[in-house]
Design an enzyme around this catalytic site. Structure first.
Site, PDB file in Angstrom:
ATOM      1  N   GLU A 114       0.819  -1.222   0.000  1.00 40.38           N
ATOM      2  CA  GLU A 114       0.000   0.000   0.000  1.00 40.38           C
ATOM      3  C   GLU A 114       0.855   1.276   0.000  1.00 40.38           C
ATOM      4  O   GLU A 114       0.519   2.251  -0.661  1.00 40.38           O
ATOM      5  CB  GLU A 114      -0.901  -0.020   1.236  1.00 40.38           C
ATOM      6  CG  GLU A 114      -2.044   0.971   1.173  1.00 40.38           C
ATOM      7  CD  GLU A 114      -3.019   0.776   2.332  1.00 40.38           C
ATOM      8  OE1 GLU A 114      -3.573  -0.327   2.442  1.00 40.38           O
ATOM      9  OE2 GLU A 114      -3.203   1.722   3.104  1.00 40.38           O
ATOM     10  N   ASP A 115       1.964   1.261   0.698  1.00 42.49           N
ATOM     11  CA  ASP A 115       2.699   2.507   0.938  1.00 42.49           C
ATOM     12  C   ASP A 115       4.122   2.558   0.389  1.00 42.49           C
ATOM     13  O   ASP A 115       4.834   3.551   0.620  1.00 42.49           O
ATOM     14  CB  ASP A 115       2.759   2.781   2.454  1.00 42.49           C
ATOM     15  CG  ASP A 115       1.384   3.092   3.034  1.00 42.49           C
ATOM     16  OD1 ASP A 115       0.528   3.564   2.271  1.00 42.49           O
ATOM     17  OD2 ASP A 115       1.172   2.861   4.236  1.00 42.49           O
TER      18      ASP A 115
END
Ligand SMILES: Nc1nc2c(ncn2[C@@H]2O[C@H](COP(=O)(O)OP(=O)(O)O)[C@@H](OP(=O)(O)OP(=O)(O)O)[C@H]2O)c(=O)[nH]1
Ligand SMILES: [Mn+2]
Length: 187
Positions: free
Chosen positions: A74-75
């Site tokens: 996600e990051d």
């Protein structure tokens, strides 16, 4: 920065697998800070795995490693293929379940977290509960830079909706979350 070696997970003992997860996550998040602009991002995945092991009594290393890796796709630039190559399909499946699709609008992502929480696997629910618990504890300690009191309040309200869809998963983690919701008069 040396590349992280891909070990043969079949031959590693559980502690070595866990250390590889820790090293992989630390390498991927190495340049990031949390939204308080001072805490290294890796503190959060370490907290999530530690909450599961120490407070939740979870000993399944696949769950603990998935917790360490839960924000890498996600990051950071991490792909699911990379996670599968390093850690196998079971851990990759848990990470996939707890990863938001960042191509979607924020409101839609937030709505989908509530919806997906209900139909998640038990292992994904465990990681998500510990994730929310750590984010709420962080919020109580020091709010992300620029968050108004209203934005903070909205986060508690939204987090409770996600948690409400995962009840019956882990008594200790839910007790800790409920203490926070009671203090905020949401329960
Ligand atoms: N409380 C807090 N949160 C921080 C901090 N730094 C980063 N975050 C992350 O910020 C997210 C909440 O910020 P939002 O603006 O609502 O959401 P967004 O980052 O996904 O757009 C949380 O994600 P989430 O969607 O709830 O969970 P997840 O992305 O960890 O799965 C949390 O992981 C911090 O210092 N304090
Ligand atoms: Mn997280």
């Amino acid at each position: 920065m040396p590349a992280v070696i891909v070990p043969n997970m079949e031959t590693l003992h559980p502690t070595a697998k866990l250390m590889h997860g820790l090293q992989f996550a630390a390498s991927k998040h190495r340049t990031q800070l949390r939204k308080d602009n001072e805490t290294p991002y890796i503190n959060h995945p370490i907290n999530v795995a530690t909450i599961l092991a120490v407070e939740g009594g979870i000993s399944d290393e696949n769950v603990l490693i998935a917790a360490l890796l839960h924000d890498t796709v996600e990051d950071t630039d991490t792909t699911f293929e990379e996670i599968e190559q390093h850690f196998g399909e079971d851990i990759c499946a848990i990470v996939r379940e707890v990863t938001d699709d960042k191509t979607l609008e924020k409101q839609e992502r937030k709505r989908l977290q509530i919806e997906h929480a209900a139909s998640s696997s038990e292992n994904a629910k465990l990681v998500k509960l510990a994730d929310k618990l750590d984010n709420l504890r962080d919020l109580g300690r020091k709010a992300p830079i620029g968050w108004t009191p209203e934005r903070q309040e909205q986060y508690y309200v939204w987090a409770k909706k996600v948690v409400d869809n995962m009840r019956g998963t882990n008594v200790e983690l839910e007790r800790e979350l409920d203490e926070i919701f009671k203090a905020k008069k949401l329960l």
